[in-house]
Design a protein around this motif. Structure first.
Motif, mmCIF file in Angstrom:
data_model
loop_
_atom_site.group_PDB
_atom_site.id
_atom_site.type_symbol
_atom_site.label_atom_id
_atom_site.label_comp_id
_atom_site.label_asym_id
_atom_site.label_seq_id
_atom_site.Cartn_x
_atom_site.Cartn_y
_atom_site.Cartn_z
ATOM 1 N N GLY A 68 2.388 1.700 -3.350
ATOM 2 C CA GLY A 68 1.386 2.224 -4.276
ATOM 3 C C GLY A 68 1.141 3.709 -4.083
ATOM 4 O O GLY A 68 0.981 4.456 -5.056
ATOM 5 N N GLY A 72 -1.683 -1.273 -5.488
ATOM 6 C CA GLY A 72 -2.863 -1.085 -4.643
ATOM 7 C C GLY A 72 -3.854 -2.223 -4.749
ATOM 8 O O GLY A 72 -4.433 -2.660 -3.752
ATOM 9 N N ALA A 104 -4.167 3.734 -1.540
ATOM 10 C CA ALA A 104 -3.134 3.594 -2.574
ATOM 11 C C ALA A 104 -3.751 3.625 -3.965
ATOM 12 O O ALA A 104 -3.214 4.276 -4.874
ATOM 13 C CB ALA A 104 -2.351 2.303 -2.365
ATOM 14 N N ILE A 105 -4.866 2.953 -4.132
ATOM 15 C CA ILE A 105 -5.535 2.953 -5.436
ATOM 16 C C ILE A 105 -6.013 4.361 -5.780
ATOM 17 O O ILE A 105 -5.824 4.841 -6.898
ATOM 18 C CB ILE A 105 -6.706 1.942 -5.448
ATOM 19 C CG1 ILE A 105 -6.170 0.522 -5.305
ATOM 20 C CG2 ILE A 105 -7.533 2.082 -6.717
ATOM 21 C CD1 ILE A 105 -7.243 -0.523 -5.075
ATOM 22 N N ASN A 149 -4.880 -4.763 -1.865
ATOM 23 C CA ASN A 149 -6.283 -4.943 -1.500
ATOM 24 C C ASN A 149 -6.640 -6.427 -1.434
ATOM 25 O O ASN A 149 -7.388 -6.853 -0.552
ATOM 26 C CB ASN A 149 -7.182 -4.222 -2.496
ATOM 27 C CG ASN A 149 -8.599 -4.092 -2.017
ATOM 28 O OD1 ASN A 149 -8.858 -4.075 -0.825
ATOM 29 N ND2 ASN A 149 -9.523 -3.995 -2.947
ATOM 30 N N SER A 192 0.829 -1.205 0.000
ATOM 31 C CA SER A 192 0.000 0.000 0.000
ATOM 32 C C SER A 192 0.861 1.252 0.000
ATOM 33 O O SER A 192 0.595 2.203 -0.746
ATOM 34 C CB SER A 192 -0.922 0.014 1.217
ATOM 35 O OG SER A 192 -1.789 -1.077 1.195
ATOM 36 N N ALA A 197 -4.894 -0.063 1.299
ATOM 37 C CA ALA A 197 -4.947 -0.421 -0.118
ATOM 38 C C ALA A 197 -5.857 0.508 -0.911
ATOM 39 O O ALA A 197 -5.499 0.945 -2.003
ATOM 40 C CB ALA A 197 -5.398 -1.866 -0.274
ATOM 41 N N LYS A 198 -7.014 0.834 -0.386
ATOM 42 C CA LYS A 198 -7.940 1.700 -1.118
ATOM 43 C C LYS A 198 -7.373 3.113 -1.259
ATOM 44 O O LYS A 198 -7.574 3.766 -2.284
ATOM 45 C CB LYS A 198 -9.288 1.718 -0.424
ATOM 46 C CG LYS A 198 -9.955 0.349 -0.459
ATOM 47 C CD LYS A 198 -11.392 0.393 -0.108
ATOM 48 C CE LYS A 198 -12.030 -0.965 0.008
ATOM 49 N NZ LYS A 198 -11.626 -1.979 -0.889
ATOM 50 N N SER A 223 -3.058 6.676 -6.609
ATOM 51 C CA SER A 223 -2.459 6.309 -7.883
ATOM 52 C C SER A 223 -3.327 6.744 -9.065
ATOM 53 O O SER A 223 -2.805 7.239 -10.070
ATOM 54 C CB SER A 223 -2.224 4.800 -7.945
ATOM 55 O OG SER A 223 -1.302 4.419 -6.959
#
Length: 85
Positions: A23, A46, A60-61, A50, A20, A57-58, A64
């Motif tokens: 990402g 990410g 990171a997404i 996740n 994460s 993780a969310k 990004s």
């Protein structure tokens, strides 16, 4: 050797946020340098984070995707101002 009478022991939750954080960093770098490369790499990190259940993780997404989109927009305007299209 098999132990059939062992009770099920669930795996402990994943406390690592390594992918994460990678990402998030790639998403921030994508804002300034080569958005398609770093943005997509950040999104992939990410998504993998996740799937592993990492807490950030969310984020990171999201970072990004924002780095990818905003970096492409910034690059477009800089290209137009330099080459005067």
């Amino acid at each position: 050797m098999s132990y059939p009478n062992q009770p099920y022991q669930p795996q402990p939750p994943n406390t690592s946020n390594t992918l994460s954080v990678v990402g998030i960093v790639l998403g921030c770098v994508a804002f300034f340098f080569c958005p398609p490369l770093f943005g997509i790499a950040g999104i992939v990190c990410g998504v993998i984070a996740n799937s592993k259940g990492e807490r950030l993780a969310k984020t990171a997404i999201g970072v990004s995707v924002a780095g990818l989109v905003l970096g492409m927009i910034l690059g477009f305007f800089l290209f137009r101002s330099v080459y005067g299209a």
